[in-house]
Design a protein around this motif. Structure first.
Motif, mmCIF file in Angstrom:
data_model
loop_
_atom_site.group_PDB
_atom_site.id
_atom_site.type_symbol
_atom_site.label_atom_id
_atom_site.label_comp_id
_atom_site.label_asym_id
_atom_site.label_seq_id
_atom_site.Cartn_x
_atom_site.Cartn_y
_atom_site.Cartn_z
ATOM 1 N N UNK A 87 0.821 -1.213 0.000
ATOM 2 C CA UNK A 87 0.000 0.000 0.000
ATOM 3 C C UNK A 87 0.859 1.269 0.000
ATOM 4 N N UNK A 88 2.173 1.108 0.085
ATOM 5 C CA UNK A 88 3.080 2.254 0.077
ATOM 6 C C UNK A 88 3.280 2.701 -1.375
ATOM 7 N N UNK A 89 2.906 3.937 -1.720
ATOM 8 C CA UNK A 89 2.996 4.377 -3.116
ATOM 9 C C UNK A 89 4.431 4.641 -3.559
ATOM 10 N N UNK A 90 4.696 4.333 -4.819
ATOM 11 C CA UNK A 90 5.964 4.652 -5.469
ATOM 12 C C UNK A 90 5.767 5.929 -6.269
ATOM 13 N N UNK A 91 6.468 6.987 -5.906
ATOM 14 C CA UNK A 91 6.300 8.287 -6.560
ATOM 15 C C UNK A 91 7.177 8.352 -7.802
ATOM 16 N N UNK A 92 6.769 7.595 -8.798
ATOM 17 C CA UNK A 92 7.575 7.506 -10.019
ATOM 18 C C UNK A 92 6.720 6.965 -11.147
ATOM 19 N N UNK A 93 7.004 7.435 -12.368
ATOM 20 C CA UNK A 93 6.313 6.979 -13.571
ATOM 21 C C UNK A 93 7.338 6.266 -14.434
ATOM 22 N N UNK A 94 7.438 4.953 -14.268
ATOM 23 C CA UNK A 94 8.513 4.225 -14.937
ATOM 24 C C UNK A 94 8.308 4.156 -16.451
ATOM 25 N N UNK A 95 7.065 4.149 -16.913
ATOM 26 C CA UNK A 95 6.825 4.112 -18.356
ATOM 27 C C UNK A 95 7.301 5.409 -19.023
ATOM 28 N N UNK A 96 6.989 6.540 -18.394
ATOM 29 C CA UNK A 96 7.467 7.816 -18.932
ATOM 30 C C UNK A 96 8.984 7.905 -18.839
ATOM 31 N N UNK A 97 9.537 7.356 -17.750
ATOM 32 C CA UNK A 97 10.988 7.394 -17.596
ATOM 33 C C UNK A 97 11.681 6.598 -18.696
ATOM 34 N N UNK A 98 11.131 5.470 -19.075
ATOM 35 C CA UNK A 98 11.744 4.647 -20.130
ATOM 36 C C UNK A 98 11.820 5.412 -21.447
ATOM 37 N N UNK A 99 10.827 6.247 -21.709
ATOM 38 C CA UNK A 99 10.865 7.076 -22.915
ATOM 39 C C UNK A 99 11.888 8.194 -22.764
ATOM 40 N N UNK A 100 11.832 8.900 -21.636
ATOM 41 C CA UNK A 100 12.699 10.067 -21.465
ATOM 42 C C UNK A 100 14.160 9.692 -21.275
ATOM 43 N N UNK A 101 14.444 8.475 -20.780
ATOM 44 C CA UNK A 101 15.823 8.080 -20.547
ATOM 45 C C UNK A 101 16.559 7.733 -21.833
ATOM 46 N N UNK A 227 3.804 15.945 -21.960
ATOM 47 C CA UNK A 227 3.253 15.172 -20.847
ATOM 48 C C UNK A 227 2.045 14.349 -21.297
ATOM 49 N N UNK A 228 1.200 14.949 -22.123
ATOM 50 C CA UNK A 228 0.034 14.217 -22.649
ATOM 51 C C UNK A 228 0.476 13.075 -23.558
ATOM 52 N N UNK A 229 1.491 13.312 -24.388
ATOM 53 C CA UNK A 229 1.983 12.291 -25.315
ATOM 54 C C UNK A 229 2.462 11.057 -24.569
ATOM 55 N N UNK A 230 3.150 11.260 -23.432
ATOM 56 C CA UNK A 230 3.698 10.115 -22.708
ATOM 57 C C UNK A 230 2.798 9.664 -21.559
#
Length: 384
Positions: A87-101, A227-230
């Motif tokens: 139940x502890x949230x992860x403050x990260x968007x890994x899908x967006x990160x994979x694109x931006x990285x 942001x909308x695109x990803x």
């Protein structure tokens, strides 16, 4: 609110600093014993969640949220995996990160969406050769002919990365943060990025008028479009150059950046990390309109010089000190007995003119009290 921060380097220091300003407690995890953010945190542990997932999970369960402050994809995927049933949230968007990285992938996405980016290979000289998967200035080479490009490309290939070749665009370097929840998006304010001689960030300035009002709105609209695109569901940083032909987007990074949020906080009172944690979309945010700067300095061999963030990342056992040498705050390993030390100096004033006067007074005080006779502030040759 207790925040677990995974990664104790530049991004980790930024996350701890912003957390302290938000009134959060912090628990930093890093596999290195000398990671600089460890000394800034309320609690810390030296471990690698990839290897010690159960031990990391015990720490996470005592926190309200987990914030990755790193760019290691294996580690990021591991965090997503071990927190998937929690139940502890992860403050990260890994899908967006994979694109931006990947600069290659993000350039393709932005190009297809009509986002203005620098022209590709064959657009003339000088050109820039950079690795696709590195952020910031890492691995960047300015090329003045085809031989320079070939050498730069080969070096990147030998390192196991994909080369990206673009035209060199000149103008004011700027940055903007944006947070999203997949449906709504909030861009913040523009900061100016000043570069060291090796194209690393040495100073961030936040003040009104960095861009014209029209270009400020253009940059915010571009940020929302990307942001909308990803489908952004967390925090993203956009870097751009204000050229004579308009804005050109250099790169995007869907993770917590270093330096710029602290400068935004000092100038405007907006804590981007706090906004990201609580996702206060639709609420009115009170914005002050002061000016601030966040700048790295290295004192060594009786000399004082500005330096990039990579140099500053070598700081050991830093602490946050208010009022040191007349500054508002410093993140530093300064000790009167040390001949070599570094700092990130944060100042705020009502205007850029007053900010520059405060900066000059702080530099003068450091030089006087530390017996320094020489000060240097170098910039890249192409920018000079």
């Amino acid at each position: 609110m207790k925040l677990a921060i995974v990664g104790g380097a530049l991004q980790g220091m930024e996350a701890v600093y912003l957390s302290k300003k938000a009134g959060f407690r912090t628990f930093v995890i890093d596999r290195r014993e000398n990671a600089p953010a460890l000394s800034l945190a309320d609690d810390h542990a030296v471990l690698d969640p990839v290897i010690s997932g159960k031990e990391a999970m015990r720490i996470f369960e005592g926190c309200d949220a987990v914030l990755p402050a790193c760019e290691n994809l294996e580690l990021l995927c591991k965090l997503e995996d071990i927190l998937s049933s929690s139940s502890v949230p992860l403050l990260f968007d890994i899908d967006s990160y994979k694109v931006s990285s990947s600069k290659s992938a993000s350039n393709i996405l932005m190009g297809s969406a009509g986002i203005p980016i620098p022209k590709g290979r064959g657009s003339g000289y000088p050109a820039v050769v950079k690795p696709s998967s590195q952020s910031g200035s890492a691995g960047i080479r300015v090329a003045y002919n085809e031989n320079d490009i070939s050498e730069g490309v080969q070096k990147i290939l030998n390192a196991g990365d994909e080369p990206v070749v673009q035209e060199f665009v000149s103008g004011k370097n700027v940055s903007l943060e944006i947070i999203g929840n997949g449906k709504e998006y909030r861009p913040f304010v523009t900061t100016e990025i000043l570069l060291s001689k090796d194209y690393d960030c040495k100073r961030v300035i936040c003040s009104p008028g960095i861009l014209t009002a029209e270009k400020e709105e253009d940059l915010k609209e571009i940020a929302v479009s990307i942001a909308k695109e990803i489908g952004l569901t967390s925090l993203m940083d956009i870097e751009a150059v204000d050229t004579k032909d308009g804005l050109r987007i250099l790169e995007i990074d869907a993770r917590i950046p270093s330096q710029t949020p602290a400068a935004v906080l000092a100038a405007t009172g907006m804590n981007i990390l706090k906004e990201m944690v609580f996702r206060k979309f639709g609420e009115t945010v009170k914005i002050d309109h002061g000016a601030s700067s966040y700048e790295h300095f290295l004192i060594k061999d009786g000399k004082m010089m500005t330096c990039g963030e990579k140099e500053f990342s070598g700081v050991r056992g830093p602490r946050i000190v208010s009022g040191l040498f007349g500054s508002d705050e410093m993140i530093t390993d300064y000790d009167p007995e040390k001949g070599t030390w570094t700092c990130a100096m944060i100042n705020r004033a009502d205007s850029e003119e007053k900010l520059e006067r405060k900066r000059s007074l702080c530099i003068g005080k450091i030089m006087n009290e530390c017996g320094i006779d020489e000060f240097s502030d170098e910039s890249p040759e192409m920018i000079r």
